[in-house]
Design a protein around this motif. Structure first.
Motif, short mmCIF file in Angstrom:
data_model
loop_
_atom_site.label_atom_id
_atom_site.label_comp_id
_atom_site.label_asym_id
_atom_site.label_seq_id
_atom_site.Cartn_x
_atom_site.Cartn_y
_atom_site.Cartn_z
N GLU A 232 4.69 7.54 2.71
CA GLU A 232 3.97 7.01 1.56
C GLU A 232 4.74 7.37 0.31
N ARG B 3 0.83 -1.21 0.00
CA ARG B 3 0.00 0.00 0.00
C ARG B 3 0.86 1.26 0.00
N ASN B 4 1.89 1.27 -0.84
CA ASN B 4 2.82 2.40 -1.02
C ASN B 4 3.73 2.66 0.18
N HIS B 5 3.83 1.69 1.09
CA HIS B 5 4.71 1.83 2.25
C HIS B 5 5.78 0.74 2.21
#
Length: 135
Positions: free
Chosen positions: A124, A90-92
């Motif tokens: 992020e 999740r973009n992390h």
């Protein structure tokens, strides 16, 4: 180098980014939380996974630990993490140590405080297409 024993840790948590791979970090474990348990359909064995927060004086990040790694990574202990790779969830950013990597306890623990204010997993990351950069 103080606190690193004879191990070679040139990389730091502050330098972590989505393309970081095949590097080595020395880290102190702050804590862990189990994020899930799966049962193998073939063997029936349960396998847990945990987010382990670890870091150095420059920053910290989560490592996704499974199997024997969960027993090894106790809070307060210091380790050298070799040949890790980054997995984006999740973009992390999360660190993964697979069969080509290793986690080894350091003879001498890290002496500095972990910088929890620079959590690389809390950032992020957004993928920007090169064409979007043209003006």
């Amino acid at each position: 180098e103080e606190g690193h024993s004879s191990h070679d840790c040139h990389d730091t948590f502050a330098e972590l980014n989505p393309t970081s791979t095949g590097r080595s970090l020395c880290a102190k474990v702050l804590g862990a939380s189990v994020v899930g348990t799966r049962t193998c359909a073939q063997t029936g064995r349960k396998r847990s996974a945990a987010d382990v927060l670890l870091g150095d004086e420059t920053g910290c990040a989560y490592l996704i630990a499974t199997g024997p790694q969960l027993d090894l990574l106790e809070p307060g202990k210091s380790f050298i993490i070799r040949n890790f790779r980054v997995r984006m969830l999740r973009n992390h950013l999360h660190l993964i140590v697979d069969r080509w990597g290793s986690i080894q306890e350091l003879d001498l623990g890290l002496t500095g405080e972990v910088n929890v204010h620079n959590n690389r997993s809390a950032v992020e990351f957004v993928c920007v297409q090169p064409s979007a950069l043209r003006v």
